[in-house]
Design a protein around this motif. Structure first.
Motif, short mmCIF file in Angstrom:
data_model
loop_
_atom_site.label_atom_id
_atom_site.label_comp_id
_atom_site.label_asym_id
_atom_site.label_seq_id
_atom_site.Cartn_x
_atom_site.Cartn_y
_atom_site.Cartn_z
N ALA A 1 0.84 -1.21 0.00
CA ALA A 1 0.00 0.00 0.00
C ALA A 1 0.87 1.25 0.00
CB ALA A 1 -0.93 0.00 1.21
N GLU A 2 1.98 1.21 0.77
CA GLU A 2 2.91 2.34 0.76
C GLU A 2 3.46 2.59 -0.64
OE1 GLU A 2 6.05 2.01 3.57
OE2 GLU A 2 4.73 1.75 5.31
N GLN A 3 3.83 1.49 -1.33
CA GLN A 3 4.43 1.62 -2.66
C GLN A 3 3.41 2.14 -3.68
OE1 GLN A 3 5.87 -2.35 -3.29
NE2 GLN A 3 7.74 -2.03 -2.09
N ILE A 4 2.18 1.66 -3.59
CA ILE A 4 1.17 2.05 -4.59
C ILE A 4 0.67 3.46 -4.36
CG2 ILE A 4 -1.18 1.57 -5.40
CD1 ILE A 4 -0.58 -1.41 -5.03
N ASN B 1 -2.06 -2.31 -9.06
CA ASN B 1 -1.96 -1.42 -10.22
C ASN B 1 -2.03 -2.20 -11.49
OD1 ASN B 1 -0.98 0.34 -12.22
ND2 ASN B 1 0.03 1.57 -10.66
N ILE B 2 -3.19 -1.91 -12.19
CA ILE B 2 -3.36 -2.70 -13.44
C ILE B 2 -2.18 -2.50 -14.38
CG2 ILE B 2 -4.81 -3.04 -15.49
CD1 ILE B 2 -7.20 -2.30 -13.77
N THR B 3 -1.55 -1.38 -14.34
CA THR B 3 -0.38 -1.14 -15.20
C THR B 3 0.69 -2.19 -14.94
OG1 THR B 3 -0.85 1.23 -15.15
CG2 THR B 3 1.35 0.57 -15.88
N ALA B 4 0.87 -2.51 -13.66
CA ALA B 4 1.87 -3.53 -13.31
C ALA B 4 1.45 -4.88 -13.88
CB ALA B 4 2.02 -3.61 -11.80
N GLN B 5 0.16 -5.15 -13.88
CA GLN B 5 -0.33 -6.42 -14.45
C GLN B 5 -0.01 -6.49 -15.94
OE1 GLN B 5 -4.51 -7.04 -13.96
NE2 GLN B 5 -4.55 -8.87 -15.22
N LYS B 6 -0.27 -5.36 -16.64
CA LYS B 6 0.03 -5.36 -18.08
C LYS B 6 1.52 -5.54 -18.32
CE LYS B 6 -3.98 -2.59 -19.38
NZ LYS B 6 -4.48 -1.32 -19.96
#
Length: 618
Positions: free
Chosen positions: A285-288, A366-371
């Protein structure tokens, strides 16, 4: 039983003067003198008091001393009280014998001699008190034995110098599956995992009155268990109590693992109260979101929700508190720097079992990380295809090498062997014993080299061979192998075939496993006067375990880890021939089947080789 301050002596006589005279003779500190003037009074006194000695007059009206003694000796509570008969007459042998038959310990004859009377009374009191103490001690020992053998904990005595069990209670069987007889006189190290075995060896060298530590141990089915040990060191021995803490350790490990996963997860995992107050915040949570844990704990969930989604977010939280679960919902959140990001989140309600308070557990990423991950997976698949192609090239090169080994190396060996034969035949009249011996060495080494090449080729082919699985009748397979072995063996072997469970596997490869292990057992038991080889199997929850046991030369367990390596041998060629490849083949075959291989042994006491196969899926 509480300790008495005084011993109780009962004097029974119908004449008060006789009682008084005896009281004067016997009174001393530590003694309580009681009296009775007839049999009934004496019996009542004995039933109400703890009497240690009775001096009983023989001649009494209504009930004589013999009758009183007979009643006392027939009662379980009073039968052990020592009785001295006092008599002024009738010293005949048959009269005395009647007294002894009724339970008398001794006789006093009137008129009484003070010194003799005191001596007899003192000796009998001392003997009686010693007997009572012995009975009390025996009863206590019996109670301790019952407590020890009915304890759920392992209670044992261990010699710290050898770490051998000298005594152990029945709990060893319920906890580890071994009988008391199997464990006694064996080393604790046999049951410990290697790392904890080293720790216990270090502890055994320490000088300490008490020790407390935990160990991992193997039970009889080779499953890992945790034991907590409390040890008192006394008289050069360890008096030990070991408690099974496996379940607690497993729960502890799971909690620790989950806490680590939550804390270190790259996903945002946090809890908030029904009103939205954040009550826990992980590293992900801190990172996101960019908020530290201290910052987040002073915030509410609504601080992370864009204004245009507040109403929707509140409705979702209310539905979760009513029991709904969110598996994967795509939404938006706001980071510390004000950036709106896309996330997928899962959520459910948690209820505290003690306070019945509710909170909402949320996991977000983060969906970006998923992609990005998807792109990485695509690249990994491309790399994998390239590696597979490279592996195919390597396999072809290995096949070419195997061909070269099989053909190019065999030709020189055949030449060496052939020329040696020519020399032996054509020049036999010119050869002395030493030259013949050297030629024989050359041929034997050429033959051994050929065998080694065969074993290496067989070992290398195993890595490329595809498994052709079917139901294997292991009982029939082993009987056939033993039949062939008995025909070719140079010495008689007593084979014992136990229950052999059928398995799923490659028939040819499993046949080679049994051949290698049975032939090894026959070879290494050949120096025993009565060689014996046992083949059997048993099951666990998810495995079938086979074992081949012999009574041969055995091996040192310190070197057990070397047994299954290529060219690793624990015996010299002078003792037993071999190339050191057979057990490596066994391990490769069993691992290829998804099983495992291990061995147990002791020098000059035989060895047992185990391998497991997965249970067939029903």
């Amino acid at each position: 039983m509480p300790k008495k301050d005084k011993v109780n002596i009962l004097i029974v006589d119908d004449k008060v003067n006789n009682i008084f005279a005896l009281e004067q003779m016997l009174f001393k500190p530590g003694r309580c003198i009681l009296s009775a003037t007839n049999g009934n009074e004496a019996l009542r006194t004995v039933l109400n008091k703890d009497i240690d000695l009775i001096i009983l007059d023989v001649q009494m009206p209504e009930m004589d001393g013999f009758e009183v003694a007979q009643i006392l000796k027939s009662n379980k509570r009073t039968r052990e009280i020592p009785i001295i008969f006092a008599s002024a007459e009738k010293k005949e042998h048959h009269f005395m014998m009647k007294g002894f038959e009724e339970g008398a310990i001794d006789y006093l004859y009137k008129p009484l001699n003070r010194e003799l009377t005191e001596a007899k009374v003192s000796v009998l009191l001392e003997l009686h008190l010693q007997k009572k103490k012995l009975l009390e001690n025996n009863l206590a020992l019996e109670k301790f034995a019952l407590l020890i053998n009915n304890s759920a904990d392992i209670i044992c005595i261990i010699n710290p110098e050898t770490l051998k069990f000298e005594e152990v209670n029945q709990a060893i069987q319920s906890l580890l599956g071994y009988t008391v007889e199997e464990v006694k006189d064996t080393s604790l190290l046999l049951y410990l995992t290697e790392d904890y075995g080293q720790r216990v060896q270090k502890l055994s060298k320490q000088v300490s009155d008490s020790l407390s530590f935990e160990t991992k141990v193997y039970d009889k089915d080779r499953r890992i268990k945790w034991l907590h040990w409390n040890i008192v060191s006394k008289n050069g021995l360890w008096f030990a109590n070991a408690r099974d803490i496996t379940e607690a350790k497993e729960v502890e490990e799971i909690k620790s693992y989950l806490a680590t996963v939550v804390k270190q997860s790259n996903d945002a995992i946090y809890l908030h109260s029904p009103d939205g107050q954040i009550i826990s915040w992980n590293t992900g949570a801190e990172q996101i979101y960019g908020f530290s844990e201290a910052e987040a704990l002073g915030m509410k969930i609504w601080n992370l929700v864009p204004d245009f989604l507040l109403s929707e977010a509140q409705e979702i939280v209310e539905s979760i508190l009513e029991g709904s679960q969110i598996q994967a919902l795509e939404t938006k959140r706001v980071t510390k720097c004000g950036e709106v990001i896309d996330v997928v989140f899962a959520a459910s309600v948690l209820t505290d079992s003690d306070s019945n308070l509710k909170s909402v557990a949320i996991t977000e990423r983060n969906i970006t990380a998923q992609k990005k991950s998807e792109r990485e997976i695509k690249q990994l698949n491309t790399d994998l295809k390239r590696n597979v192609a490279q592996l195919e090239i390597t396999n072809k090169e290995l096949e070419s090498f195997s061909y070269s080994v099989s053909h190019d190396l065999r030709a020189p060996l055949r030449a060496i062997n052939g020329y040696a034969n020519i020399i032996r035949e054509d020049y036999k009249d010119h050869l002395d014993d030493e030259l013949r011996r050297l030629l024989e060495i050359i041929q034997n080494n050429a033959k051994k080299m050929g065998t080694l090449i065969d074993d290496l080729l067989a070992f290398s082919k195993l890595g490329r061979k595809e498994l052709v699985k079917s139901t294997v009748n292991t009982a029939g397979m082993v009987k056939q192998i033993i039949s062939e072995t008995e025909t070719s063996a140079k010495h008689r072997v007593n084979f014992v075939i136990g229950k052999l469970i059928s398995a799923e596997g490659d028939y040819t490869l499993l046949n080679q496993v049994f051949i290698n292990l049975v032939s090894n057992a026959v070879k290494y038991s050949s120096k025993n006067e009565n060689p014996r080889v046992e083949v059997s199997s048993y099951t666990t929850d998810d495995e079938i375990i086979y074992y081949i046991k012999d009574n041969g030369t055995g091996f040192n367990m310190d070197y057990a880890h070397k047994l299954f390596g290529v060219f690793q041998r624990l015996h010299s060629d002078q003792d037993f021939e071999g190339t050191g490849v057979g057990l490596a083949i066994v391990q490769r075959v069993i691992v290829k089947h998804g099983g495992r291989v291990w061995a147990e042994g002791e020098l000059n006491k035989g060895a047992t080789f185990y391998f497991s196969l997965p249970k067939p899926v029903s």
